[in-house]
Motif scaffolding. Structure first.
Motif, PDB file in Angstrom:
ATOM      1  N   ASP A   1       0.856  -1.189   0.000  1.00 31.85           N
ATOM      2  CA  ASP A   1       0.000   0.000   0.000  1.00 31.85           C
ATOM      3  C   ASP A   1       0.887   1.232   0.000  1.00 31.85           C
ATOM      4  N   TYR A   2       0.518   2.216  -0.846  1.00 26.73           N
ATOM      5  CA  TYR A   2       1.356   3.397  -1.031  1.00 26.73           C
ATOM      6  C   TYR A   2       0.634   4.666  -0.610  1.00 26.73           C
ATOM      7  N   THR A   3       1.389   5.572  -0.021  1.00 29.89           N
ATOM      8  CA  THR A   3       0.971   6.962   0.089  1.00 29.89           C
ATOM      9  C   THR A   3       2.023   7.767  -0.660  1.00 29.89           C
ATOM     10  N   GLU A   4       1.888   9.088  -0.694  1.00 31.91           N
ATOM     11  CA  GLU A   4       2.871   9.887  -1.406  1.00 31.91           C
ATOM     12  C   GLU A   4       4.237   9.807  -0.742  1.00 31.91           C
ATOM     13  N   ALA A   5       4.237   9.624   0.589  1.00 30.87           N
ATOM     14  CA  ALA A   5       5.506   9.685   1.329  1.00 30.87           C
ATOM     15  C   ALA A   5       6.092   8.320   1.631  1.00 30.87           C
ATOM     16  N   MET A   6       5.267   7.276   1.614  1.00 31.07           N
ATOM     17  CA  MET A   6       5.777   5.990   2.099  1.00 31.07           C
ATOM     18  C   MET A   6       5.061   4.811   1.461  1.00 31.07           C
ATOM     19  N   CYS A   7       5.652   3.636   1.714  1.00 32.91           N
ATOM     20  CA  CYS A   7       5.061   2.365   1.289  1.00 32.91           C
ATOM     21  C   CYS A   7       4.990   1.451   2.502  1.00 32.91           C
ATOM     22  N   VAL A   8       3.850   0.823   2.698  1.00 31.56           N
ATOM     23  CA  VAL A   8       3.674  -0.143   3.784  1.00 31.56           C
ATOM     24  C   VAL A   8       3.504  -1.524   3.167  1.00 31.56           C
ATOM     25  N   ILE A   9       4.300  -2.477   3.638  1.00 32.01           N
ATOM     26  CA  ILE A   9       4.241  -3.850   3.137  1.00 32.01           C
ATOM     27  C   ILE A   9       3.781  -4.758   4.269  1.00 32.01           C
ATOM     28  N   ASP A  10       2.668  -5.425   4.053  1.00 28.16           N
ATOM     29  CA  ASP A  10       2.093  -6.295   5.077  1.00 28.16           C
ATOM     30  C   ASP A  10       2.371  -7.751   4.715  1.00 28.16           C
TER      31      ASP A  10
ATOM     32  N   ASN B   1      10.858  -0.222  -7.763  1.00 30.05           N
ATOM     33  CA  ASN B   1      11.583   1.035  -7.565  1.00 30.05           C
ATOM     34  C   ASN B   1      10.897   1.885  -6.504  1.00 30.05           C
ATOM     35  N   ILE B   2      10.711   1.294  -5.336  1.00 25.59           N
ATOM     36  CA  ILE B   2      10.047   1.988  -4.232  1.00 25.59           C
ATOM     37  C   ILE B   2      11.052   2.913  -3.544  1.00 25.59           C
ATOM     38  N   GLY B   3      10.681   4.177  -3.388  1.00 22.96           N
ATOM     39  CA  GLY B   3      11.536   5.137  -2.712  1.00 22.96           C
ATOM     40  C   GLY B   3      10.841   5.745  -1.511  1.00 22.96           C
ATOM     41  N   GLY B   4      11.597   6.476  -0.705  1.00 21.45           N
ATOM     42  CA  GLY B   4      11.034   7.102   0.488  1.00 21.45           C
ATOM     43  C   GLY B   4      11.059   6.149   1.666  1.00 21.45           C
ATOM     44  N   ILE B   5      10.087   6.301   2.551  1.00 22.37           N
ATOM     45  CA  ILE B   5      10.000   5.458   3.748  1.00 22.37           C
ATOM     46  C   ILE B   5       9.290   4.152   3.397  1.00 22.37           C
ATOM     47  N   ILE B   6       9.880   3.042   3.807  1.00 23.63           N
ATOM     48  CA  ILE B   6       9.278   1.717   3.603  1.00 23.63           C
ATOM     49  C   ILE B   6       9.110   1.070   4.974  1.00 23.63           C
ATOM     50  N   VAL B   7       7.886   0.696   5.297  1.00 22.53           N
ATOM     51  CA  VAL B   7       7.591   0.049   6.580  1.00 22.53           C
ATOM     52  C   VAL B   7       7.059  -1.353   6.303  1.00 22.53           C
ATOM     53  N   VAL B   8       7.683  -2.355   6.910  1.00 22.42           N
ATOM     54  CA  VAL B   8       7.262  -3.742   6.727  1.00 22.42           C
ATOM     55  C   VAL B   8       6.635  -4.251   8.025  1.00 22.42           C
ATOM     56  N   ASP B   9       5.425  -4.769   7.908  1.00 22.80           N
ATOM     57  CA  ASP B   9       4.733  -5.353   9.062  1.00 22.80           C
ATOM     58  C   ASP B   9       4.840  -6.873   8.954  1.00 22.80           C
ATOM     59  N   PHE B  10       5.881  -7.426   9.586  1.00 29.33           N
ATOM     60  CA  PHE B  10       6.065  -8.874   9.578  1.00 29.33           C
ATOM     61  C   PHE B  10       5.071  -9.546  10.530  1.00 29.33           C
ATOM     62  N   ILE B  11       4.939 -10.845  10.379  1.00 23.08           N
ATOM     63  CA  ILE B  11       4.149 -11.629  11.328  1.00 23.08           C
ATOM     64  C   ILE B  11       4.907 -11.658  12.647  1.00 23.08           C
ATOM     65  N   ASP B  12       4.210 -11.458  13.752  1.00 24.38           N
ATOM     66  CA  ASP B  12       4.851 -11.332  15.069  1.00 24.38           C
ATOM     67  C   ASP B  12       5.653 -12.580  15.433  1.00 24.38           C
ATOM     68  N   MET B  13       6.871 -12.334  15.938  1.00 16.25           N
ATOM     69  CA  MET B  13       7.736 -13.414  16.440  1.00 16.25           C
ATOM     70  C   MET B  13       8.440 -12.896  17.696  1.00 16.25           C
ATOM     71  N   ASN B  14       9.191 -13.784  18.344  1.00 12.96           N
ATOM     72  CA  ASN B  14       9.925 -13.341  19.526  1.00 12.96           C
ATOM     73  C   ASN B  14      11.186 -12.586  19.127  1.00 12.96           C
ATOM     74  N   LYS B  15      11.854 -11.952  20.096  1.00  9.53           N
ATOM     75  CA  LYS B  15      13.005 -11.095  19.812  1.00  9.53           C
ATOM     76  C   LYS B  15      14.170 -11.851  19.181  1.00  9.53           C
TER      77      LYS B  15
END
Length: 375
Positions: free
Chosen positions: A269-278, A313-327
């Motif tokens: 999913d994209y906004t003008e400033a960033m991309c979020v990858i789920d 060619n994704i630029g800017g801020i990229i946030v990845v929401d991985f599946i939850d795991m331990n540290k």
């Protein structure tokens, strides 16, 4: 890493697909009539907006060009005509971003109107070579102009570099001597094909052209007697990308969802400033417990995300929401992800996992995101 490069050329329209170990990692597309980054044109100052510290420029189209104050060292009046360079091409309903600082690239150097700029590529690390090139730059910098020696000047003879500086200076002067009406293009940089072929390694890589003229041009340049030519002509009746099995990969990269081999998915999913990858398990229910399924899905996801970032060619801020795991597993995932991201040639900063558990990256914006290509 061996590359396979597929080049399509048709009446000035260009596209290039780059495969590494038969995995599609980059796709570039340029239309014949589009203004690209680095294009030099004539503009006419229409007005200055103090609140934006920027000038609006008539560039011969309905959309006005945008010249930020930081991209000019001049105080300009309405009605002033000047030569400008495209920093960012027109995008959707936004006019092109321009600069009054003009740079022209040669093979080994860049000549720029910024007379305070004199430097050597930061990628040249060897001290003695850096010093040698700086001596060449100081002794041969065009009067009143700036000079940058590029990475591929590394190891070249003084004579070859000096000749390139002279040729590039002459080209710069011819460009700056142009006159005309607003919007007139007076210089267009090399297309994406030339740009890719500048870094072509004929010892390891192979390239296919669908255009005979393009093939002949580069065949002469890269063929060596006694060795199989790394430049090939594609003359089959059906589409080159279909033949090499990448058409669906390109279409997939234009979409929102990418399926992983194990049944998981990536959602972009994209906004003008960033991309979020789920990252989702989706159809991957696994045969073990959820912790194992999450780990396997995340591990597969990092390899695919690293490819998709380059391909789209994704630029800017990229946030990845991985599946939850331990540290502990997150730390392992972080190490593996960074190793995949290192294959990317673009400048990026990898922030890793944030306090909220998301993974953060910033990547330089260069060119358009793949979804914006009018394919």
């Amino acid at each position: 890493m061996k590359k396979k490069i597929l080049v399509k050329y048709n009446k000035g329209d260009q596209s290039v697909a780059i495969l590494e170990d038969d995995i599609l990692v980059e796709y570039l597309n340029q239309k014949a009539d589009e203004s690209v980054r680095g294009t030099i044109l004539i503009g006419l100052v229409k007005e200055y907006q103090p609140s934006l510290d920027a000038y609006f420029i008539d560039v011969g189209t309905d959309l006005k060009g945008f010249l930020p104050g930081k991209f000019t060292d001049k105080s300009l009046k309405a009605g002033t005509q000047l030569i400008l360079q495209v920093v960012k091409p027109t995008y959707m309903d936004k006019g092109m971003t321009l600069s009054s600082v003009v740079s022209v690239s040669g093979k080994y150097c860049v000549v720029t109107s910024n007379s305070t700029k004199l430097r050597i590529s930061a990628k040249i690390k060897e001290k003695s070579e850096h010093e040698r090139l700086m001596d060449i730059a100081v002794d041969n910098c065009p009067q009143g102009l700036g000079l940058i020696l590029r990475t591929n000047a590394n190891g070249q003879s003084d004579e070859i570099i000096i000749e390139d500086i002279s040729d590039t200076e002459n080209l710069y002067k011819r460009i700056m001597a142009n006159t005309g009406s607003p919007g007139k293009t007076i210089f267009k940089p090399e297309g994406i094909i030339d740009d890719v072929m500048r870094n072509f390694n004929g010892d390891e890589d192979i390239v296919y052209f669908n255009d005979m003229d393009m093939f002949n041009r580069y065949f002469k340049q890269f063929s060596v007697p006694g060795r199989a030519a790394p430049v090939k002509y594609y003359n089959k009746d059906y589409d080159m990308y279909d033949f090499f099995g990448i058409s669906n990969k390109i279409k997939q990269a234009l979409g929102r969802k990418v399926w992983l081999k194990n049944g998981g998915t990536l959602v972009f999913d994209y906004t003008e400033a960033m991309c979020v990858i789920d990252v989702n398990t989706s159809k991957n229910t696994g045969s073990g417990n959820f912790s194992d399924t999450a780990y396997k899905t995340n591990i597969e996801a990092v390899a695919e995300i690293a490819v998709q970032i380059r391909l789209r060619n994704i630029g800017g801020i990229i946030v990845v929401d991985f599946i939850d795991m331990n540290k502990a597993k997150n730390k392992e995932l972080d190490t593996i992800f960074r190793s995949h991201l290192q294959k990317d040639g673009k400048k990026m900063t990898v922030g890793g996992f944030t306090s909220l558990g998301n993974y953060e990256i910033t990547r330089i914006r260069e060119g358009r995101r793949l979804g914006h290509f009018d394919e």
